[in-house]
Scaffold this motif. Structure first.
Motif, PDB file in Angstrom:
ATOM      1  N   ALA A   1      -4.138   3.474   7.846  1.00  8.87           N
ATOM      2  CA  ALA A   1      -4.788   3.707   6.554  1.00  8.87           C
ATOM      3  C   ALA A   1      -5.059   5.188   6.348  1.00  8.87           C
ATOM      4  N   ALA A   2      -5.544   5.849   7.382  1.00  4.38           N
ATOM      5  CA  ALA A   2      -5.845   7.284   7.281  1.00  4.38           C
ATOM      6  C   ALA A   2      -4.586   8.084   7.008  1.00  4.38           C
ATOM      7  N   TYR A   3      -3.528   7.763   7.717  1.00  3.51           N
ATOM      8  CA  TYR A   3      -2.272   8.500   7.555  1.00  3.51           C
ATOM      9  C   TYR A   3      -1.715   8.312   6.150  1.00  3.51           C
ATOM     10  N   LEU A   4      -1.682   7.067   5.688  1.00  2.91           N
ATOM     11  CA  LEU A   4      -1.119   6.797   4.361  1.00  2.91           C
ATOM     12  C   LEU A   4      -1.929   7.496   3.277  1.00  2.91           C
ATOM     13  N   LEU A   5      -3.240   7.340   3.306  1.00  4.07           N
ATOM     14  CA  LEU A   5      -4.075   7.925   2.251  1.00  4.07           C
ATOM     15  C   LEU A   5      -4.039   9.444   2.275  1.00  4.07           C
TER      16      LEU A   5
ATOM     17  N   THR B   1       2.738   1.475  -3.796  1.00  2.00           N
ATOM     18  CA  THR B   1       2.033   1.502  -5.070  1.00  2.00           C
ATOM     19  C   THR B   1       1.743   2.938  -5.474  1.00  2.00           C
ATOM     20  N   GLU B   2       1.646   3.170  -6.772  1.00  2.19           N
ATOM     21  CA  GLU B   2       1.286   4.492  -7.275  1.00  2.19           C
ATOM     22  C   GLU B   2      -0.206   4.594  -7.548  1.00  2.19           C
ATOM     23  N   SER B   3      -0.926   3.527  -7.266  1.00  2.63           N
ATOM     24  CA  SER B   3      -2.364   3.482  -7.524  1.00  2.63           C
ATOM     25  C   SER B   3      -3.151   3.688  -6.234  1.00  2.63           C
ATOM     26  N   ALA B   4      -3.956   4.729  -6.204  1.00  2.00           N
ATOM     27  CA  ALA B   4      -4.801   4.985  -5.031  1.00  2.00           C
ATOM     28  C   ALA B   4      -5.799   3.852  -4.826  1.00  2.00           C
ATOM     29  N   HIS B   5      -6.298   3.309  -5.927  1.00  2.00           N
ATOM     30  CA  HIS B   5      -7.262   2.206  -5.834  1.00  2.00           C
ATOM     31  C   HIS B   5      -6.618   0.971  -5.209  1.00  2.00           C
ATOM     32  N   LYS B   6      -5.411   0.617  -5.677  1.00  2.00           N
ATOM     33  CA  LYS B   6      -4.720  -0.541  -5.101  1.00  2.00           C
ATOM     34  C   LYS B   6      -4.407  -0.322  -3.631  1.00  2.00           C
ATOM     35  N   ALA B   7      -3.926   0.881  -3.295  1.00  2.00           N
ATOM     36  CA  ALA B   7      -3.595   1.174  -1.896  1.00  2.00           C
ATOM     37  C   ALA B   7      -4.814   0.990  -1.013  1.00  2.00           C
ATOM     38  N   THR B   8      -5.957   1.502  -1.462  1.00  2.00           N
ATOM     39  CA  THR B   8      -7.196   1.381  -0.682  1.00  2.00           C
ATOM     40  C   THR B   8      -7.606  -0.078  -0.534  1.00  2.00           C
ATOM     41  N   THR B   9      -7.451  -0.850  -1.605  1.00  2.00           N
ATOM     42  CA  THR B   9      -7.800  -2.272  -1.554  1.00  2.00           C
ATOM     43  C   THR B   9      -6.940  -3.012  -0.529  1.00  2.00           C
TER      44      THR B   9
ATOM     45  N   ALA C   1       0.831  -1.215   0.000  1.00  2.00           N
ATOM     46  CA  ALA C   1       0.000   0.000   0.000  1.00  2.00           C
ATOM     47  C   ALA C   1       0.860   1.257   0.000  1.00  2.00           C
ATOM     48  N   ASN C   2       1.959   1.229   0.731  1.00  2.00           N
ATOM     49  CA  ASN C   2       2.842   2.392   0.826  1.00  2.00           C
ATOM     50  C   ASN C   2       3.618   2.652  -0.455  1.00  2.00           C
TER      51      ASN C   2
END
Length: 364
Positions: free
Chosen positions: A160-164, A127-135, A124-125
């Motif tokens: 999760a909140a911090y990363l996003l 990946t360049e994809s917001a969708h993948k990170a959220t998944t 998650a940290n």
């Protein structure tokens, strides 16, 4: 009479020799790996050459344990965590290591196992994809929810909140805010005010509030951080210093300069001044580029000397030299007189001090 060796006996002798050689090689490989892993542990303890040591341990370890072993997965995670830099290529390398670790651990323990969480968080940290990170983050929180440990769930929600919010804020603002609110609710209800979790949560909530210009809410949260150190923790910490610094800016934005003074003085006490140390502003306002200079694409610069008084206010500004005209001098002085500093301390008391600054005006 001399006996001849049969082809079968010769073959067996060769096989014995070959197996012995292989065993020797395996022993050497294990010893090399043991040395490399010990070097890695030493590097971590000394915080020196960790990436190089972690790479060596991973490279040797995957041959010793095989590509399907838990140890290989853990060595891959160690190497990924040790990698420095934030270039696209480095992120891809880290992601590949976490992906390898996840594949191994999910196969050995199941894709809903606790053992996969570090690898999922790493993916998650990086990946360049917001969708993948959220998944990946949703998968982590789902795994945590099966453990019947509410704090663990809250910790994963905060992660999760911090990363996003730091990496995908524009795309996942509301998702991050939702995770933060859930984690923060648990922390505020169940943990003491001086816990690390509450302090980190207060900072992130304050950041969201500040971004939405809810300055009073941000001030409330950061004041909690300051009070937690003042009332419960008998040492200074960078988190307290940061909270004081942000509070100065928040009060200045509200036009409450006198309330900001308390925090200027607090920082001055926390960070002793060294002889000839240059003062840097805790709060600054950028000068407005003179309209006529923009129109004709004129550059300029202004060097000033001024006094920082015992409350951290700027007084008695004098222009030492300038280029480009008086218009630059005017806007430079208007900006600098709004700046705030931590006053210098002498013999335990704040004192007036002279400092200098140069502002450069450049049209790109």
């Amino acid at each position: 009479m001399k006996l001849k060796k049969s082809p079968l006996i010769a073959g067996l002798a060769f096989a014995v020799l070959s197996n012995t050689a292989l065993a020797s090689q395996a022993t050497d490989s294990q010893e090399d790996f043991s040395d490399a892993y010990q070097n890695y542990l030493t590097a971590v303890a000394a915080n020196e050459n960790v990436q190089q040591a972690a790479k060596q341990a991973f490279t040797l370890g995957k041959h010793v344990y095989g590509m399907g072993a838990n140890n290989t997965a853990n060595l891959a995670i160690n190497y990924a965590k040790a990698m420095t830099g934030s270039s696209e290529e480095t992120n891809k390398q880290r992601y590949a290591l976490y992906e390898l670790a996840y594949t191994i651990l999910a196969k050995n323990h199941g894709d809903t196992s606790l053992q996969t969480i570090d690898a999922l968080l790493g993916k998650a940290n990086n990946t360049e994809s917001a969708h993948k990170a959220t998944t990946y983050l949703e998968q982590i929180i789902s795994i945590a929810s099966t453990q019947n440990t509410p704090k663990f769930v809250a910790d994963m929600q905060f992660e999760a909140a911090y990363l996003l919010s730091h990496k995908f804020a524009s795309e996942k603002y509301h998702k991050a805010k939702n995770y933060l609110e859930k984690a923060d609710k648990y922390y505020q209800t169940n943990l003491p005010e001086d816990s690390v979790e509450r302090i980190k949560s207060d900072f992130l909530v304050a950041s969201y509030a500040q971004g939405n210009k809810k300055y009073n809410q941000a001030i409330e949260r950061l004041t909690r951080v300051v009070n937690a150190f003042d009332n419960n923790l008998n040492y200074d910490h960078n988190a307290e210093l940061t909270a004081h610094s942000i509070l100065i800016g928040l009060y200045e934005k509200q036009g409450k300069s006198e309330k900001a003074t308390k925090h200027c003085l607090a920082i001055a006490k926390m960070v002793p001044w060294k002889e000839n140390q240059e003062q840097t502003p805790l709060y600054r306002v950028d000068p407005k580029y003179p309209h006529n200079k923009v129109q004709f694409r004129r550059d300029g610069s202004v060097e000033m000397e001024f006094e920082v008084n015992t409350a951290g206010f700027v007084k008695n500004i004098n222009v030492l030299k300038s280029q480009g005209g008086i218009a630059f001098e005017k806007v430079a002085k208007e900006a600098v007189k709004q700046w705030r500093y931590a006053p210098k301390f002498k013999n335990g008391k704040p004192t007036n001090a002279l400092t200098k600054v140069r502002l450069d005006f450049r049209i790109q």
